[in-house]
Design an enzyme around this catalytic site. Structure first.
Site, PDB file in Angstrom:
ATOM      1  N   ASP A   9       0.867  -1.180   0.000  1.00 45.85           N
ATOM      2  CA  ASP A   9       0.000   0.000   0.000  1.00 45.85           C
ATOM      3  C   ASP A   9       0.904   1.230   0.000  1.00 45.85           C
ATOM      4  OD1 ASP A   9      -2.310   1.651   0.208  1.00 45.85           O
ATOM      5  OD2 ASP A   9      -2.047   1.792   2.374  1.00 45.85           O
ATOM      6  N   CYS A  72      -4.510  -1.246  -2.045  1.00 40.82           N
ATOM      7  CA  CYS A  72      -4.627   0.190  -2.251  1.00 40.82           C
ATOM      8  C   CYS A  72      -5.560   0.418  -3.439  1.00 40.82           C
ATOM      9  CB  CYS A  72      -3.233   0.742  -2.544  1.00 40.82           C
ATOM     10  SG  CYS A  72      -3.190   2.484  -2.978  1.00 40.82           S
ATOM     11  N   GLU A 150      -1.686   8.592   8.303  1.00 43.68           N
ATOM     12  CA  GLU A 150      -0.249   8.243   8.290  1.00 43.68           C
ATOM     13  C   GLU A 150       0.458   8.778   9.541  1.00 43.68           C
ATOM     14  OE1 GLU A 150       1.924   6.498   6.064  1.00 43.68           O
ATOM     15  OE2 GLU A 150       0.031   5.687   5.363  1.00 43.68           O
ATOM     16  N   CYS A 182     -10.926   3.711   0.073  1.00 51.09           N
ATOM     17  CA  CYS A 182      -9.484   3.834   0.308  1.00 51.09           C
ATOM     18  C   CYS A 182      -9.167   2.941   1.506  1.00 51.09           C
ATOM     19  CB  CYS A 182      -9.141   5.291   0.618  1.00 51.09           C
ATOM     20  SG  CYS A 182      -7.463   5.550   1.201  1.00 51.09           S
ATOM     21  N   HIS A 184      -7.047   3.144   3.752  1.00 51.28           N
ATOM     22  CA  HIS A 184      -6.760   3.856   5.006  1.00 51.28           C
ATOM     23  C   HIS A 184      -8.061   4.124   5.796  1.00 51.28           C
ATOM     24  CE1 HIS A 184      -2.846   4.715   3.211  1.00 51.28           C
ATOM     25  NE2 HIS A 184      -2.452   5.299   4.328  1.00 51.28           N
TER      26      HIS A 184
HETATM   27  N1  DGL Z   1      -4.648   3.280   0.795  1.00 50.28           N
HETATM   28  C1  DGL Z   1      -4.658   3.992  -0.447  1.00 50.28           C
HETATM   29  C2  DGL Z   1      -5.952   3.698  -1.209  1.00 50.28           C
HETATM   30  O1  DGL Z   1      -6.604   2.708  -0.901  1.00 50.28           O
HETATM   31  C3  DGL Z   1      -4.366   5.429  -0.136  1.00 50.28           C
HETATM   32  C4  DGL Z   1      -4.084   6.231  -1.296  1.00 50.28           C
HETATM   33  C5  DGL Z   1      -3.130   7.356  -1.086  1.00 50.28           C
HETATM   34  O2  DGL Z   1      -1.989   7.112  -0.729  1.00 50.28           O
HETATM   35  O3  DGL Z   1      -3.527   8.478  -1.399  1.00 50.28           O
HETATM   36  O4  DGL Z   1      -6.347   4.389  -2.105  1.00 50.28           O
END
Ligand code: DGL
Length: 258
Positions: A9, A72, A150, A182, A184
């Site tokens: 990710d 991701c 983050e 996403c 996150h």
């Molecule tokens: N975890 C990523 C996703 O699922 C985050 C994307 C990012 O780094 O902007 O899109």
């Protein structure tokens, strides 16, 4: 087969997928790359996202991965076609769960929170067109959220304020389902539950990705034959504290420049 499942990710978010994989496939070894140095991917160009994805895949292959989970949405929607064409190893991707949301909604209005990179991708547009006919999909870029997660600030006032700004127009438009587009964002669920009325259904794709990983391993005869708990390795090219906190103290996290 005793080779690891490789997972990557743009940072710590994909650990929400790793947790589901662990739950479903406890005897598998896993190796996870958190490319936190380059987060967020969501505001980068398609070409940059592709190059970062290739770099991560090459490292996971060097580590002998038998399958790669692109944990991701942004990397999946921008790079997975190319990765599948380029490498022999099977790839599992993650896309916003528009289909289950479209099947479930009563108000015919669904909200989606995702990165700019995901919302602007043609893969997302095609999926949306295919499954959301007759449904209004309210798209919202979660600008700033990945950066805060983050930093371990998923329960901060700053995050809650951003979520209110992003979700209030959706609530006014009477959505009854919110898709987390996403990896996150599952870490925002406690904050979301404080903000959203109870009847709003929050949908993410983590469990579906783990199910699909298991199905592909089974089909290709790649499942681990071990009957003991698998080992998990984590590598980050950013600071390890937040990652360590999310995966638990007993799990080894190493810093590596990649
Ligand atoms: N975890 C990523 C996703 O699922 C985050 C994307 C990012 O780094 O902007 O899109």
């Amino acid at each position: 087969m005793q080779k690891p499942i490789g997972i990557f990710d743009s940072g710590v978010g994909g650990t929400s997928i790793w947790k589901e994989i662990r739950r479903k496939l406890p005897n598998e070894d896993t190796i996870y790359l958190a490319d936190s140095k380059n987060a967020p991917y969501g505001s980068k160009s398609k070409e940059e996202i592709l190059n970062l994805s290739i770099k991560n895949v090459e490292l996971l292959l060097k580590e002998n991965s038998k399958i790669i989970v692109v944990a991701c949405n942004t990397a999946t929607t921008n790079a997975i076609d190319h990765l599948r064409k380029t490498y022999e190893v099977p790839f599992i991707g993650i896309e916003p769960a528009i289909k289950p949301a479209a099947l479930r909604t009563q108000t015919k209005k669904v909200g989606i929170l995702a990165t700019k990179g995901t919302l602007s991708s043609s893969l997302f547009h095609n999926t949306s067109k295919m499954y959301a006919e007759g449904i209004t999909v309210l798209e919202q870029e979660g600008k700033g959220l990945v950066e805060l997660i983050e930093q371990g600030k998923q329960n901060s006032e700053e995050v809650k304020q951003l979520l209110c700004d992003y979700l209030n127009p959706m609530l006014a438009a009477e959505i009854d389902s919110l898709v987390l587009g996403c990896t996150h964002y599952p870490y925002l669920i406690p904050a979301l539950q404080e903000i959203l009325p109870e009847h709003i259904h929050i949908i993410d794709s983590g469990e579906a990705v783990a199910r699909q990983t298991k199905a592909v391993l089974e089909k290709q005869g790649l499942l681990s034959l071990s009957n003991t708990k698998g080992a998990s390795k984590f590598y980050t090219n950013g600071s390890y504290e937040v990652l360590q906190q999310l995966v638990g103290k007993q799990t080894k996290v190493s810093q590596l420049d990649f």
